[in-house]
Design a protein around this motif. Structure first.
Motif, PDB file in Angstrom:
ATOM      1  N   MET A 269      39.083  59.706  66.808  1.00  0.00           N
ATOM      2  CA  MET A 269      40.017  60.260  65.682  1.00  0.00           C
ATOM      3  C   MET A 269      39.109  61.425  65.122  1.00  0.00           C
ATOM      4  N   GLY A 270      37.757  61.641  65.277  1.00  0.00           N
ATOM      5  CA  GLY A 270      37.352  62.476  64.815  1.00  0.00           C
ATOM      6  C   GLY A 270      37.140  62.627  63.016  1.00  0.00           C
ATOM      7  N   ASN A 271      36.686  63.609  62.469  1.00  0.00           N
ATOM      8  CA  ASN A 271      36.615  63.809  61.128  1.00  0.00           C
ATOM      9  C   ASN A 271      38.083  64.074  60.273  1.00  0.00           C
ATOM     10  N   ALA A 272      39.004  64.765  61.231  1.00  0.00           N
ATOM     11  CA  ALA A 272      40.369  64.909  60.594  1.00  0.00           C
ATOM     12  C   ALA A 272      41.144  63.532  60.433  1.00  0.00           C
ATOM     13  N   LEU A 273      41.574  63.605  59.078  1.00  0.00           N
ATOM     14  CA  LEU A 273      42.311  62.133  59.133  1.00  0.00           C
ATOM     15  C   LEU A 273      43.647  62.672  58.317  1.00  0.00           C
ATOM     16  N   ASP A 274      44.619  61.943  59.000  1.00  0.00           N
ATOM     17  CA  ASP A 274      46.103  62.439  58.584  1.00  0.00           C
ATOM     18  C   ASP A 274      46.267  61.379  57.493  1.00  0.00           C
ATOM     19  N   PRO A 275      46.615  61.696  56.161  1.00  0.00           N
ATOM     20  CA  PRO A 275      46.607  60.862  55.068  1.00  0.00           C
ATOM     21  C   PRO A 275      47.773  59.794  55.312  1.00  0.00           C
ATOM     22  N   GLY A 276      48.605  60.004  56.218  1.00  0.00           N
ATOM     23  CA  GLY A 276      49.866  59.249  56.344  1.00  0.00           C
ATOM     24  C   GLY A 276      49.247  57.884  57.300  1.00  0.00           C
ATOM     25  N   LEU A 277      48.187  58.004  57.589  1.00  0.00           N
ATOM     26  CA  LEU A 277      47.442  57.001  58.415  1.00  0.00           C
ATOM     27  C   LEU A 277      46.940  55.604  57.316  1.00  0.00           C
ATOM     28  N   LEU A 278      46.943  56.113  56.052  1.00  0.00           N
ATOM     29  CA  LEU A 278      46.181  55.175  55.233  1.00  0.00           C
ATOM     30  C   LEU A 278      47.340  54.207  54.791  1.00  0.00           C
ATOM     31  N   ASN A 279      47.467  53.337  55.577  1.00  0.00           N
ATOM     32  CA  ASN A 279      48.731  52.511  55.669  1.00  0.00           C
ATOM     33  C   ASN A 279      48.301  50.960  55.059  1.00  0.00           C
ATOM     34  N   ALA A 280      47.090  50.728  55.099  1.00  0.00           N
ATOM     35  CA  ALA A 280      46.726  49.506  54.618  1.00  0.00           C
ATOM     36  C   ALA A 280      46.413  49.531  53.365  1.00  0.00           C
ATOM     37  N   ARG A 281      47.094  48.294  52.549  1.00  0.00           N
ATOM     38  CA  ARG A 281      46.406  48.316  50.896  1.00  0.00           C
ATOM     39  C   ARG A 281      45.504  47.386  50.889  1.00  0.00           C
ATOM     40  N   LEU A 282      44.232  47.663  50.355  1.00  0.00           N
ATOM     41  CA  LEU A 282      43.012  47.116  50.071  1.00  0.00           C
ATOM     42  C   LEU A 282      42.713  47.017  48.776  1.00  0.00           C
ATOM     43  N   VAL A 283      41.879  45.825  48.496  1.00  0.00           N
ATOM     44  CA  VAL A 283      41.260  45.716  47.081  1.00  0.00           C
ATOM     45  C   VAL A 283      39.910  45.857  47.263  1.00  0.00           C
ATOM     46  N   LEU A 284      38.951  46.962  46.574  1.00  0.00           N
ATOM     47  CA  LEU A 284      37.748  47.035  46.581  1.00  0.00           C
ATOM     48  C   LEU A 284      37.183  46.248  45.767  1.00  0.00           C
ATOM     49  N   GLU A 285      36.177  45.304  46.001  1.00  0.00           N
ATOM     50  CA  GLU A 285      35.342  44.352  45.008  1.00  0.00           C
ATOM     51  C   GLU A 285      34.012  44.580  45.254  1.00  0.00           C
ATOM     52  N   ARG A 286      33.320  44.244  43.959  1.00  0.00           N
ATOM     53  CA  ARG A 286      31.929  44.408  43.591  1.00  0.00           C
ATOM     54  C   ARG A 286      31.592  43.055  43.471  1.00  0.00           C
ATOM     55  N   PRO A 287      30.273  43.094  43.678  1.00  0.00           N
ATOM     56  CA  PRO A 287      29.461  41.503  43.301  1.00  0.00           C
ATOM     57  C   PRO A 287      29.637  41.283  41.806  1.00  0.00           C
ATOM     58  N   GLU A 288      29.908  40.074  41.310  1.00  0.00           N
ATOM     59  CA  GLU A 288      29.184  39.921  39.856  1.00  0.00           C
ATOM     60  C   GLU A 288      29.043  38.388  39.844  1.00  0.00           C
ATOM     61  N   GLU A 289      28.374  38.035  38.755  1.00  0.00           N
ATOM     62  CA  GLU A 289      27.963  36.541  38.571  1.00  0.00           C
ATOM     63  C   GLU A 289      28.729  36.124  37.228  1.00  0.00           C
ATOM     64  N   THR A 290      29.250  35.040  37.144  1.00  0.00           N
ATOM     65  CA  THR A 290      29.898  34.203  36.176  1.00  0.00           C
ATOM     66  C   THR A 290      29.043  33.138  35.755  1.00  0.00           C
ATOM     67  N   PRO A 291      28.839  32.848  34.644  1.00  0.00           N
ATOM     68  CA  PRO A 291      28.240  31.594  34.201  1.00  0.00           C
ATOM     69  C   PRO A 291      28.887  30.254  34.770  1.00  0.00           C
ATOM     70  N   ASP A 292      27.815  29.507  35.108  1.00  0.00           N
ATOM     71  CA  ASP A 292      28.331  28.278  35.683  1.00  0.00           C
ATOM     72  C   ASP A 292      28.580  26.963  34.893  1.00  0.00           C
ATOM     73  N   GLY A 293      28.218  27.381  33.500  1.00  0.00           N
ATOM     74  CA  GLY A 293      28.222  26.198  32.378  1.00  0.00           C
ATOM     75  C   GLY A 293      27.020  25.435  32.170  1.00  0.00           C
ATOM     76  N   GLN A 294      26.085  25.502  33.238  1.00  0.00           N
ATOM     77  CA  GLN A 294      24.877  24.824  33.120  1.00  0.00           C
ATOM     78  C   GLN A 294      23.778  25.766  32.892  1.00  0.00           C
ATOM     79  N   GLY A 295      23.773  26.956  32.406  1.00  0.00           N
ATOM     80  CA  GLY A 295      22.709  27.807  32.312  1.00  0.00           C
ATOM     81  C   GLY A 295      22.425  28.729  33.306  1.00  0.00           C
ATOM     82  N   GLY A 296      23.113  28.510  34.430  1.00  0.00           N
ATOM     83  CA  GLY A 296      22.965  29.396  35.744  1.00  0.00           C
ATOM     84  C   GLY A 296      24.160  30.175  36.047  1.00  0.00           C
ATOM     85  N   VAL A 297      24.315  30.934  36.967  1.00  0.00           N
ATOM     86  CA  VAL A 297      25.433  31.771  37.309  1.00  0.00           C
ATOM     87  C   VAL A 297      25.644  31.315  38.509  1.00  0.00           C
ATOM     88  N   MET A 298      27.127  31.749  38.998  1.00  0.00           N
ATOM     89  CA  MET A 298      27.738  31.588  40.244  1.00  0.00           C
ATOM     90  C   MET A 298      28.049  33.084  40.748  1.00  0.00           C
TER      91      MET A 298
END
Length: 110
Positions: free
Chosen positions: A1-30
């Motif tokens: 495919m090389g470095n050139a990219l046809d913008p029409g090929l961007l056909n998959a809808r994805l969710v970008l996620e980042r790591p995060e911690e949430t309190p576990d209710g016992q003083g720690g995190v999940m």
């Protein structure tokens, strides 16, 4: 495919996620992940490698995922397509123009 990219090929809808911690209710995190953005991408399977760990067969499937350039990508992030998860192992701007990113990902089983 090389470095050139046809913008029409961007056909998959994805969710970008980042790591995060949430309190576990016992003083720690999940540890977990939270949504950052929804992006359009092109998913290209690259390979699969089987290996044995703890007496079970594990198959690692790798993908190259191309998306529009973002300045907020960082280690530990992942992409989600429905129930499928793709850990971002490495990423780069292939032609250093700030147009697209190429992410080397491994599909993980939740």
């Amino acid at each position: 495919m090389g470095n050139a990219l046809d913008p029409g090929l961007l056909n998959a809808r994805l969710v970008l996620e980042r790591p995060e911690e949430t309190p576990d209710g016992q003083g720690g995190v999940m540890p977990g992940h939270g949504a950052v953005a929804t992006v359009w991408a092109f998913i290209e399977p690259v390979g699969a490698k089987a290996g044995e760990a703890a007496g079970t067969l594990r198959v690692a499937v790798t993908h190259r995922i191309r998306l529009r350039w973002r300045g907020d990508l960082a280690g530990g992030m992942r992409l989600r397509k429905g129930a499928r998860l793709f850990e971002i192992r490495a990423f780069c701007d292939p032609d250093e123009t700030g147009r697209y990113l190429v992410c080397d990902c491994e599909e993980i089983k939740p």
